[in-house]
Design an enzyme around this catalytic site. Structure first.
Site, PDB file in Angstrom:
ATOM      1  N   HIS A   1      -3.257   7.086   2.363  1.00 50.16           N
ATOM      2  CA  HIS A   1      -3.648   5.783   1.821  1.00 50.16           C
ATOM      3  C   HIS A   1      -5.010   5.410   2.396  1.00 50.16           C
ATOM      4  O   HIS A   1      -5.220   5.482   3.608  1.00 50.16           O
ATOM      5  CB  HIS A   1      -2.600   4.733   2.181  1.00 50.16           C
ATOM      6  CG  HIS A   1      -3.094   3.338   1.995  1.00 50.16           C
ATOM      7  ND1 HIS A   1      -3.609   2.911   0.796  1.00 50.16           N
ATOM      8  CD2 HIS A   1      -3.192   2.295   2.845  1.00 50.16           C
ATOM      9  CE1 HIS A   1      -3.996   1.657   0.912  1.00 50.16           C
ATOM     10  NE2 HIS A   1      -3.758   1.262   2.151  1.00 50.16           N
TER      11      HIS A   1
ATOM     12  N   ASN B   1     -10.133  -0.302  -0.351  1.00 45.22           N
ATOM     13  CA  ASN B   1      -8.683  -0.145  -0.272  1.00 45.22           C
ATOM     14  C   ASN B   1      -8.086  -0.726  -1.553  1.00 45.22           C
ATOM     15  O   ASN B   1      -8.145  -1.936  -1.776  1.00 45.22           O
ATOM     16  CB  ASN B   1      -8.162  -0.894   0.968  1.00 45.22           C
ATOM     17  CG  ASN B   1      -6.649  -0.825   1.113  1.00 45.22           C
ATOM     18  OD1 ASN B   1      -5.939  -0.502   0.163  1.00 45.22           O
ATOM     19  ND2 ASN B   1      -6.155  -1.159   2.298  1.00 45.22           N
TER      20      ASN B   1
ATOM     21  N   CYS C   1       0.810  -1.228   0.000  1.00 42.89           N
ATOM     22  CA  CYS C   1       0.000   0.000   0.000  1.00 42.89           C
ATOM     23  C   CYS C   1       0.841   1.275   0.000  1.00 42.89           C
ATOM     24  O   CYS C   1       0.315   2.370  -0.226  1.00 42.89           O
ATOM     25  CB  CYS C   1      -0.974  -0.012   1.180  1.00 42.89           C
ATOM     26  SG  CYS C   1      -2.114  -1.402   1.104  1.00 42.89           S
TER      27      CYS C   1
END
Ligand code: COA
EC number: 2.3.1.180
Length: 333
Positions: free
Chosen positions: A254, A284, A112
């Site tokens: 993020h 996500n 990520c």
């Protein structure tokens, strides 16, 4: 004179198949209410069979190039956790599909945090004089590595891609990226991992179990580490840039969980409403998360030229990072 990387183009790409919480809850022991309240996610997009990470990367990359007004770059960096193949890198395929000739092309793997690592690598190449224009893409088909029986990860992740074009410019011009802070801690490797997929077992070793090929995450432990590491990294780049936290117009963190983003804003002392959020719509999307959030905010008209933007991410590795930029006038693609 010092050269800086300046943001010159932006684009995103989502696969057409929309998957609601209800659809997932019907096969997992979960509910729309649980997913919304614990994560902020309402839906995500998933790539159909046959659609590769490189296909989504090409979609985002072509839009970013178009918005930059120039189809040429000297280098392409693709951040991904879900490359088309373990070998070779996905970036040369993307470069080829985008008609970028023999541009340098390589992948960055930092889960990520991947987009920020890739951005740092593109910006560093420009600062060193190795390129005039670099395309940086975060792209994932994360749904391919999710264990369909694991409700704690299946509801969180989605597929997509986001991209930016960087060009050489002046550190003081609007659109220039600021300093980076990047870090890692391999002691945390087991917290976010796909355990199998390395070299095949040799001799008498027993091979991995089928579920070892799926992504696993120890969500509770990761939650607090994400808040702490992004908070520290964000503060470090604010100090290096010479901005006070109240100078920040937009926090683009993020998109891991809306509760993480809110805690992060509290941690650094920023009003929560300055945090950009598109997790409700896309979930996500790992390495694609930050450029997709930027594309979303840009399309919504939320970013005004000259606005001060703070970017930060946390992910597997463990890895984390942050940087700053002033928002430029970017064409909508
Ligand atoms: N539906 C219903 N219940 C669920 C569920 C789901 N989809 N997923 C987990 N649960 C259950 C758990 O089994 C647990 O049940 P138990 O108490 O009976 O054991 C309960 O909900 C609480 O689980 P927990 O993991 O403590 O929930 P949480 O509030 O921490 O939320 C995450 C889970 C994954 C959403 C959250 O931990 C998170 O977002 N973590 C960080 C993710 C992140 O930062 N990633 C960054 C790198 S990508």
């Amino acid at each position: 004179m010092t050269r800086a990387a300046v943001l010159a183009g932006l684009g995103g790409c989502l696969p057409p198949r929309l998957v609601t919480n209800e659809e997932l809850a019907a096969r997992l022991d979960s509910s729309d209410e649980w997913v919304r309240s614990r994560t902020g996610i309402r839906q995500r997009y998933m790539a159909e069979a046959g659609v590769l990470t490189s296909d989504l990367a090409v979609g985002a990359g072509s839009r970013a190039l178009k918005s930059s007004g120039d189809p040429h770059v000297d280098a392409l960096v693709v951040a991904t956790t879900t490359p088309d193949r373990p070998c070779p890198a996905t970036a040369p395929t993307v470069a080829s599909k985008l008609g970028l000739g023999h541009a340098a092309a390589w992948d960055v793997s930092a889960v990520c945090t991947g987009f920020l690592y890739a951005l740092a690598s593109g910006a560093g190449l420009i600062a060193a004089g190795g390129a005039e224009r670099v395309l940086v893409i975060g792209a994932e088909t994360f749904s391919r590595i999710l264990n369909p029986a694991d409700r704690s990860t299946s509801v969180i992740f989605g597929d997509g891609a986001g991209a930016v074009v960087l060009r050489a410019g002046d550190p003081d011009e609007v659109g220039a990226l600021g300093p980076f802070d990047l870090g890692s801690d391999g002691e945390g490797v087991e917290l976010i991992t796909v355990p199998a997929g390395g070299p095949p077992p040799d001799g008498m070793d027993q091979g991995p179990a089928p579920e070892d090929y799926y992504f696993t995450m120890q969500g509770k432990k990761v939650f607090w580490l994400a808040v702490q590491r992004m908070g520290q990294s964000a503060q470090t780049v604010l100090d290096r840039t010479g901005w006070r936290v109240e100078d920040v117009d937009h926090l683009v963190a993020h998109q891991a969980n809306h509760r993480i983003t809110r805690r992060l804003a509290d941690e650094i002392g920023l009003p929560r409403e300055r945090a950009v959020s598109n997790i409700a719509e896309v979930g996500n999307t790992a390495a694609a998360s930050i450029p997709l959030a930027l594309a979303h905010a840009h399309a919504a008209g939320a970013l005004t030229p000259g606005d001060r933007v703070l970017l930060t991410a946390f992910g597997g590795g463990l890895t984390w990072g942050a940087t700053t930029l002033t928002w430029p006038a970017v064409e909508r693609s």
